[in-house]
Structures are given as structure tokens and as C-alpha cells.
Design a protein around this motif. Sequence first.
Motif, PDB file in Angstrom:
ATOM      1  N   GLU A 165       0.825  -1.211   0.000  1.00 45.82           N
ATOM      2  CA  GLU A 165       0.000   0.000   0.000  1.00 45.82           C
ATOM      3  C   GLU A 165       0.857   1.259   0.000  1.00 45.82           C
ATOM      4  OE1 GLU A 165      -3.385   0.266   2.566  1.00 45.82           O
ATOM      5  OE2 GLU A 165      -3.629  -1.903   2.629  1.00 45.82           O
ATOM      6  N   ARG A 166       1.961   1.230   0.729  1.00 44.28           N
ATOM      7  CA  ARG A 166       2.864   2.378   0.747  1.00 44.28           C
ATOM      8  C   ARG A 166       3.518   2.572  -0.619  1.00 44.28           C
ATOM      9  NH1 ARG A 166       8.441   2.907   4.249  1.00 44.28           N
ATOM     10  NH2 ARG A 166       8.928   5.081   3.729  1.00 44.28           N
ATOM     11  N   VAL A 167       3.891   1.478  -1.239  1.00 48.77           N
ATOM     12  CA  VAL A 167       4.515   1.540  -2.562  1.00 48.77           C
ATOM     13  C   VAL A 167       3.574   2.174  -3.577  1.00 48.77           C
ATOM     14  CG1 VAL A 167       5.293   0.135  -4.516  1.00 48.77           C
ATOM     15  CG2 VAL A 167       6.105  -0.371  -2.212  1.00 48.77           C
ATOM     16  N   ILE A 168       2.349   1.699  -3.634  1.00 48.51           N
ATOM     17  CA  ILE A 168       1.424   2.225  -4.638  1.00 48.51           C
ATOM     18  C   ILE A 168       1.039   3.672  -4.308  1.00 48.51           C
ATOM     19  CG2 ILE A 168      -0.817   1.496  -3.666  1.00 48.51           C
ATOM     20  CD1 ILE A 168      -1.508   0.554  -6.546  1.00 48.51           C
ATOM     21  N   HIS A 169       1.013   4.017  -3.024  1.00 52.44           N
ATOM     22  CA  HIS A 169       0.742   5.406  -2.644  1.00 52.44           C
ATOM     23  C   HIS A 169       1.862   6.316  -3.144  1.00 52.44           C
ATOM     24  CE1 HIS A 169      -0.505   8.896  -0.318  1.00 52.44           C
ATOM     25  NE2 HIS A 169       0.739   8.993   0.134  1.00 52.44           N
ATOM     26  N   HIS A 170       3.111   5.884  -2.987  1.00 53.56           N
ATOM     27  CA  HIS A 170       4.241   6.680  -3.473  1.00 53.56           C
ATOM     28  C   HIS A 170       4.190   6.816  -4.990  1.00 53.56           C
ATOM     29  CE1 HIS A 170       7.091   7.570  -0.133  1.00 53.56           C
ATOM     30  NE2 HIS A 170       6.394   6.635   0.475  1.00 53.56           N
ATOM     31  N   ALA A 212      -5.448   2.606  -7.633  1.00 51.78           N
ATOM     32  CA  ALA A 212      -4.721   2.250  -6.411  1.00 51.78           C
ATOM     33  C   ALA A 212      -5.502   1.221  -5.603  1.00 51.78           C
ATOM     34  CB  ALA A 212      -4.461   3.499  -5.575  1.00 51.78           C
ATOM     35  N   HIS A 213      -6.809   1.432  -5.481  1.00 52.09           N
ATOM     36  CA  HIS A 213      -7.653   0.497  -4.737  1.00 52.09           C
ATOM     37  C   HIS A 213      -7.691  -0.864  -5.432  1.00 52.09           C
ATOM     38  CE1 HIS A 213     -11.006  -1.018  -2.333  1.00 52.09           C
ATOM     39  NE2 HIS A 213     -11.578  -1.393  -3.462  1.00 52.09           N
ATOM     40  N   ALA A 214      -7.825  -0.858  -6.763  1.00 54.42           N
ATOM     41  CA  ALA A 214      -7.935  -2.104  -7.510  1.00 54.42           C
ATOM     42  C   ALA A 214      -6.674  -2.947  -7.372  1.00 54.42           C
ATOM     43  CB  ALA A 214      -8.218  -1.802  -8.982  1.00 54.42           C
ATOM     44  N   TYR A 215      -5.512  -2.305  -7.469  1.00 55.10           N
ATOM     45  CA  TYR A 215      -4.272  -3.081  -7.405  1.00 55.10           C
ATOM     46  C   TYR A 215      -3.928  -3.490  -5.972  1.00 55.10           C
ATOM     47  CZ  TYR A 215      -3.317  -2.623 -12.336  1.00 55.10           C
ATOM     48  OH  TYR A 215      -3.397  -2.750 -13.703  1.00 55.10           O
ATOM     49  N   THR A 216      -4.390  -2.727  -5.006  1.00 52.51           N
ATOM     50  CA  THR A 216      -4.229  -3.149  -3.615  1.00 52.51           C
ATOM     51  C   THR A 216      -5.053  -4.406  -3.358  1.00 52.51           C
ATOM     52  OG1 THR A 216      -3.821  -0.868  -2.884  1.00 52.51           O
ATOM     53  CG2 THR A 216      -4.487  -2.461  -1.205  1.00 52.51           C
ATOM     54  N   GLU A 217      -6.258  -4.440  -3.902  1.00 52.61           N
ATOM     55  CA  GLU A 217      -7.097  -5.641  -3.799  1.00 52.61           C
ATOM     56  C   GLU A 217      -6.464  -6.790  -4.579  1.00 52.61           C
ATOM     57  OE1 GLU A 217     -10.188  -8.238  -2.877  1.00 52.61           O
ATOM     58  OE2 GLU A 217      -9.614  -6.319  -1.980  1.00 52.61           O
ATOM     59  N   HIS A 247      -3.366  -7.225  -5.013  1.00 51.43           N
ATOM     60  CA  HIS A 247      -2.257  -7.683  -4.177  1.00 51.43           C
ATOM     61  C   HIS A 247      -2.755  -8.617  -3.076  1.00 51.43           C
ATOM     62  CE1 HIS A 247       1.276  -7.681  -1.612  1.00 51.43           C
ATOM     63  NE2 HIS A 247       0.555  -7.188  -0.624  1.00 51.43           N
ATOM     64  N   SER A 248      -3.868  -8.260  -2.468  1.00 48.35           N
ATOM     65  CA  SER A 248      -4.396  -9.081  -1.365  1.00 48.35           C
ATOM     66  C   SER A 248      -4.789 -10.472  -1.845  1.00 48.35           C
ATOM     67  CB  SER A 248      -5.602  -8.383  -0.717  1.00 48.35           C
ATOM     68  OG  SER A 248      -6.737  -8.422  -1.577  1.00 48.35           O
ATOM     69  N   GLN A 249      -5.049 -10.608  -3.143  1.00 49.17           N
ATOM     70  CA  GLN A 249      -5.419 -11.896  -3.710  1.00 49.17           C
ATOM     71  C   GLN A 249      -4.214 -12.630  -4.310  1.00 49.17           C
ATOM     72  OE1 GLN A 249      -9.139 -11.948  -5.956  1.00 49.17           O
ATOM     73  NE2 GLN A 249      -9.632  -9.936  -5.159  1.00 49.17           N
ATOM     74  N   GLY A 250      -3.021 -12.032  -4.151  1.00 51.17           N
ATOM     75  CA  GLY A 250      -1.800 -12.711  -4.561  1.00 51.17           C
ATOM     76  C   GLY A 250      -1.342 -12.484  -5.980  1.00 51.17           C
ATOM     77  N   PHE A 251      -1.941 -11.518  -6.679  1.00 49.24           N
ATOM     78  CA  PHE A 251      -1.579 -11.291  -8.077  1.00 49.24           C
ATOM     79  C   PHE A 251      -0.624 -10.110  -8.273  1.00 49.24           C
ATOM     80  CE2 PHE A 251      -5.858 -13.292  -8.382  1.00 49.24           C
ATOM     81  CZ  PHE A 251      -5.465 -14.459  -9.017  1.00 49.24           C
ATOM     82  N   ALA A 252      -0.738  -9.082  -7.463  1.00 46.21           N
ATOM     83  CA  ALA A 252       0.117  -7.897  -7.595  1.00 46.21           C
ATOM     84  C   ALA A 252       1.204  -7.929  -6.530  1.00 46.21           C
ATOM     85  CB  ALA A 252      -0.714  -6.620  -7.471  1.00 46.21           C
ATOM     86  N   HIS A 253       2.400  -7.500  -6.897  1.00 47.47           N
ATOM     87  CA  HIS A 253       3.545  -7.575  -5.990  1.00 47.47           C
ATOM     88  C   HIS A 253       4.399  -6.312  -6.089  1.00 47.47           C
ATOM     89  CE1 HIS A 253       2.726 -11.883  -5.468  1.00 47.47           C
ATOM     90  NE2 HIS A 253       2.488 -11.885  -6.773  1.00 47.47           N
ATOM     91  N   SER A 254       5.099  -6.027  -5.012  1.00 45.16           N
ATOM     92  CA  SER A 254       5.992  -4.869  -5.003  1.00 45.16           C
ATOM     93  C   SER A 254       7.422  -5.315  -4.719  1.00 45.16           C
ATOM     94  CB  SER A 254       5.559  -3.850  -3.940  1.00 45.16           C
ATOM     95  OG  SER A 254       5.603  -4.422  -2.636  1.00 45.16           O
ATOM     96  N   VAL A 255       8.372  -4.639  -5.356  1.00 44.72           N
ATOM     97  CA  VAL A 255       9.791  -4.815  -5.074  1.00 44.72           C
ATOM     98  C   VAL A 255      10.281  -3.470  -4.546  1.00 44.72           C
ATOM     99  CG1 VAL A 255      12.069  -5.386  -5.985  1.00 44.72           C
ATOM    100  CG2 VAL A 255      10.029  -6.517  -6.914  1.00 44.72           C
ATOM    101  N   GLU A 256      10.825  -3.486  -3.329  1.00 41.16           N
ATOM    102  CA  GLU A 256      11.164  -2.240  -2.637  1.00 41.16           C
ATOM    103  C   GLU A 256      12.662  -2.183  -2.355  1.00 41.16           C
ATOM    104  OE1 GLU A 256       8.928  -3.385   0.667  1.00 41.16           O
ATOM    105  OE2 GLU A 256       7.223  -3.823  -0.627  1.00 41.16           O
ATOM    106  N   VAL A 257      13.253  -1.020  -2.587  1.00 40.85           N
ATOM    107  CA  VAL A 257      14.682  -0.823  -2.341  1.00 40.85           C
ATOM    108  C   VAL A 257      14.837   0.204  -1.222  1.00 40.85           C
ATOM    109  CG1 VAL A 257      16.897  -0.141  -3.334  1.00 40.85           C
ATOM    110  CG2 VAL A 257      15.203  -1.319  -4.753  1.00 40.85           C
ATOM    111  N   TYR A 258      15.604  -0.179  -0.200  1.00 43.01           N
ATOM    112  CA  TYR A 258      15.803   0.672   0.965  1.00 43.01           C
ATOM    113  C   TYR A 258      17.267   1.078   1.098  1.00 43.01           C
ATOM    114  CZ  TYR A 258      11.170  -0.883   2.470  1.00 43.01           C
ATOM    115  OH  TYR A 258       9.820  -1.158   2.530  1.00 43.01           O
ATOM    116  N   GLU A 259      17.472   2.291   1.539  1.00 38.30           N
ATOM    117  CA  GLU A 259      18.800   2.779   1.888  1.00 38.30           C
ATOM    118  C   GLU A 259      18.718   3.368   3.292  1.00 38.30           C
ATOM    119  OE1 GLU A 259      22.330   5.709   0.173  1.00 38.30           O
ATOM    120  OE2 GLU A 259      20.259   6.070  -0.403  1.00 38.30           O
ATOM    121  N   ASP A 260      19.470   2.781   4.221  1.00 37.19           N
ATOM    122  CA  ASP A 260      19.402   3.204   5.626  1.00 37.19           C
ATOM    123  C   ASP A 260      17.965   3.192   6.130  1.00 37.19           C
ATOM    124  OD1 ASP A 260      22.176   3.609   5.669  1.00 37.19           O
ATOM    125  OD2 ASP A 260      21.953   5.657   4.928  1.00 37.19           O
ATOM    126  N   SER A 261      17.238   2.126   5.793  1.00 34.34           N
ATOM    127  CA  SER A 261      15.847   1.902   6.220  1.00 34.34           C
ATOM    128  C   SER A 261      14.849   2.867   5.580  1.00 34.34           C
ATOM    129  CB  SER A 261      15.727   1.991   7.749  1.00 34.34           C
ATOM    130  OG  SER A 261      16.547   1.014   8.363  1.00 34.34           O
TER     131      SER A 261
END
Length: 219
Positions: free
Chosen positions: A100-105, A124-129, A131-145
Motif C-alpha cells: 500500500e505504501r509503494v502504490i501510494h508513493h 490504487a484500490h484495484a491493485y491493492t485488492e 495484491h491481497s489476492q496474490g496477483f500484484a507484488h511490489s519490489v522495494e529498495v531501501y537505503e538506511d531503512s
Amino acid sequence: MIEIPKNFVLSSVDTPFADVELALKEPNGLIALGGELTTSRLLSAYRQGIFPWYGKSEPVLWHSPDPRMVITLERLHISKSLNKTIRSDKFEVKVNTNFERVIHHCKTIQRKNQDSTRIDNDMAHAYTEFHSQGFAHSVEVYEDSKLVDRLYGVALGQVFFGESMFSLVRDASKIAFVYLLINMPYKLVDCQVENPHLKSLGAFNIRRRVFTKLLKELL
């Protein structure tokens, strides 16, 4: 004014998409308009090589462009500088820790040379849903958290359909794509339309008919 064929209009939940080979050349790949971003509609779309792409105050527009940009592990190009960055352990990559944070950004970030994002509240709502059903995914990159890059997309079979990405730090978005190709079980990543940034990683164009043939083999 663009003349829209009658069979492009999704007048009900049961209205099927027209054959993608009938898609308009201008705007490139337009194949349908209307309908809702339900899970069943999205699944039907992606399986046929179709994705929603529309702007503010527009109806839902569905596209299957020709040519189609894709990337594979075999064609992945990692420059010496990018390889050095990856090996430095400067960044940490996580998957699906905060979709949800990823799609918000991706929805709210200001992009260079663009007045607005194509991600509205409904999307945003559609892809969050999704995701909850296992079809949409996020790849997140962090630097110093701190989340410095994110991409999300749809995974079906051995194909990952990239939907949106944005980076706040140089090379971070490339790291997300490299991780996606090397560490996740996808033989084909759909990049939708030509992008110089992804082209530098080895992404290439194929004809739409070749893309849809690959989908039948990999889904």
C-alpha cells in the motif's frame, strides 16, 4: 477526433475484449474503454496482453501496444558501475513488505516532465485488492531503512507485468529490476512501452503477436 469501434466499449461486466490485433495504431494499442478494474477484468486483460492506462478525468482505457518492450534474464545488461553498486550492499531489497505504501508513493510522486501520474484512487484500490489476492507484488529498495525506490506489477505464471516504478536515488530502480530478474521466478518481464532507462538494462521491443504467443506459453 478518434473514432472508437463499437466492440471496444465494455458495456457490461461480461463484455469481452476485442482481439488485440484490432487495437488502434493511434493512440498506440488502444483496444477498449470503460468497464471496471475488478479482479476478474484485470486477470482477463493481463492474460491477453492488455493493461489499463488512462489519465485524469478519462474513462478507463485499455491498451495492448505494438511493439511491446520486454526484458529477460538472458538479455539483462549490468554495467560495471551498477555491478559495483549492487556489490557494495548499499541498498536492501525487500518484496511485498508494504504494498500500500509503494502504490501510494507511485500515485503521489511528482515525475519529471509529467503533470500528473496515471494512477488514480480507483486504480490504487484495484491493485491493492489485486495484491491481497496474490496477483500484484511490489519490489522495494531501501537505503538506511528509507524507501528510495519501488516498483509494482502483476505476476501470472512465469511473467511479471511491470506497472509503475519510481526512484529517488540514482541506480536504485535498476537494482529493483535486477533483483526481479535474478531472484524471482519470471522468464519474461513486461515493460509495456519503450523506455530508455530500461533499454539501458537490456530491454528490447518485440511485435505484439510475438508477445501474445509468449504469454500463451508462459502463463
